[in-house]
Design a protein around this motif. Structure first.
Motif, short mmCIF file in Angstrom:
data_model
loop_
_atom_site.label_atom_id
_atom_site.label_comp_id
_atom_site.label_asym_id
_atom_site.label_seq_id
_atom_site.Cartn_x
_atom_site.Cartn_y
_atom_site.Cartn_z
N THR A 96 -8.89 -8.92 -27.04
CA THR A 96 -8.07 -8.55 -25.89
C THR A 96 -6.60 -8.87 -26.17
O THR A 96 -6.28 -9.68 -27.04
CB THR A 96 -8.52 -9.31 -24.64
OG1 THR A 96 -8.29 -10.72 -24.86
CG2 THR A 96 -9.98 -9.06 -24.31
N ALA A 97 -5.73 -8.27 -25.39
CA ALA A 97 -4.29 -8.58 -25.48
C ALA A 97 -4.04 -10.05 -25.15
O ALA A 97 -3.20 -10.70 -25.77
CB ALA A 97 -3.51 -7.68 -24.54
N GLU A 98 -4.80 -10.61 -24.21
CA GLU A 98 -4.64 -12.01 -23.84
C GLU A 98 -4.99 -12.93 -25.01
O GLU A 98 -4.28 -13.90 -25.28
CB GLU A 98 -5.52 -12.36 -22.62
CG GLU A 98 -5.13 -11.67 -21.35
CD GLU A 98 -5.68 -10.24 -21.23
OE1 GLU A 98 -5.25 -9.55 -20.30
OE2 GLU A 98 -6.49 -9.81 -22.08
N PHE A 99 -6.07 -12.61 -25.70
CA PHE A 99 -6.47 -13.41 -26.86
C PHE A 99 -5.40 -13.32 -27.95
O PHE A 99 -5.03 -14.32 -28.56
CB PHE A 99 -7.84 -12.95 -27.38
CG PHE A 99 -8.31 -13.74 -28.57
CD1 PHE A 99 -8.76 -15.04 -28.43
CD2 PHE A 99 -8.29 -13.18 -29.84
CE1 PHE A 99 -9.19 -15.78 -29.52
CE2 PHE A 99 -8.72 -13.91 -30.94
CZ PHE A 99 -9.18 -15.21 -30.77
N ASP A 100 -4.90 -12.10 -28.18
CA ASP A 100 -3.85 -11.92 -29.19
C ASP A 100 -2.61 -12.76 -28.86
O ASP A 100 -1.99 -13.34 -29.75
CB ASP A 100 -3.47 -10.45 -29.31
CG ASP A 100 -4.56 -9.61 -29.97
OD1 ASP A 100 -5.53 -10.20 -30.51
OD2 ASP A 100 -4.45 -8.38 -29.93
N ARG A 101 -2.25 -12.84 -27.58
CA ARG A 101 -1.11 -13.67 -27.18
C ARG A 101 -1.39 -15.15 -27.44
O ARG A 101 -0.50 -15.89 -27.88
CB ARG A 101 -0.75 -13.44 -25.72
CG ARG A 101 0.01 -12.14 -25.50
CD ARG A 101 0.63 -12.07 -24.11
NE ARG A 101 -0.38 -11.97 -23.05
CZ ARG A 101 -0.90 -10.82 -22.62
NH1 ARG A 101 -0.53 -9.68 -23.16
NH2 ARG A 101 -1.79 -10.82 -21.65
N ASP A 102 -2.63 -15.59 -27.19
CA ASP A 102 -3.00 -16.98 -27.46
C ASP A 102 -2.90 -17.28 -28.95
O ASP A 102 -2.45 -18.36 -29.36
CB ASP A 102 -4.42 -17.27 -26.97
CG ASP A 102 -4.53 -17.33 -25.46
OD1 ASP A 102 -3.50 -17.52 -24.78
OD2 ASP A 102 -5.66 -17.18 -24.96
N VAL A 103 -3.31 -16.33 -29.79
CA VAL A 103 -3.19 -16.50 -31.24
C VAL A 103 -1.72 -16.55 -31.63
O VAL A 103 -1.28 -17.45 -32.37
CB VAL A 103 -3.91 -15.36 -32.00
CG1 VAL A 103 -3.55 -15.38 -33.48
CG2 VAL A 103 -5.43 -15.46 -31.82
N ALA A 104 -0.94 -15.60 -31.16
CA ALA A 104 0.49 -15.52 -31.52
C ALA A 104 1.22 -16.82 -31.16
O ALA A 104 2.11 -17.25 -31.91
CB ALA A 104 1.14 -14.33 -30.82
#
Length: 175
Positions: A149-157
């Protein structure tokens, strides 16, 4: 997982290659005596991409979400310029087998955290960041939806260094 199997393949010179099969798929292949020898194509490609990021770091750090047999984090921890590798693995039994039977426990540079990748990631501090984050988690044949998800990608970033890279191993069913 409902089934964890191991398959040993003798190699030339007395070496041993061990496969970890989770449910119906091969998830890991670890070389007992030569951790840097990566026998699965996806692992070799991920390693090649990660090495560029590690080369730039004074003290490289990696986070792997979905450990399986911990082949890549084990290789990174044993590299000439060793990497401090953290693995997030949902299944405690898989993590124990990676440590004890797939030889991942032979390095003090590899830590395993048990839990859901998204929840554990969110609990990790943003700094110091990781030079490489590898998403390699599966539910048999597909990535868990909450890990793409976009939310997960933001958490990774939020947990990457300024020059860090996010690698994602994505395999899914043909249908």
């Amino acid at each position: 997982y409902t089934c964890i199997r191991l398959l040993d393949k003798p190699l030339a010179g007395g070496d041993l290659l061990r496969f970890m099969i989770l449910d119906e798929g091969v998830h890991s292949a670890s070389d007992r005596d030569h951790p840097q020898r990566l026998h699965l194509g996806y692992a070799a490609l991920a390693d090649l991409l990660a090495q560029a990021a590690f080369a730039e770091a004074a003290a490289p750090r990696a986070l792997v979400i979905g450990g399986g047999g911990a082949t890549l984090p084990r290789a990174w921890a044993h590299a000439e310029k060793s990497v401090a590798a953290t693995v997030i693995e949902l299944d405690a039994e898989v993590a124990t087998m990676a440590r004890d039977i797939m030889w991942a426990g032979r390095s003090g540079r590899l830590e395993t955290l048990i839990g859901d990748g998204r929840a554990v990631l969110r609990a990790l501090p943003a700094r110091p960041g990781y030079d490489v984050v590898l998403m390699d988690a599966y539910r048999s044949r597909s990535v868990p939806p909450h890990l793409v998800t976009a939310e997960f990608d933001r958490d990774v970033a939020a947990r990457l260094t300024a020059s860090g890279v996010y690698l994602s191993n994505v395999i899914d069913r043909a249908d």
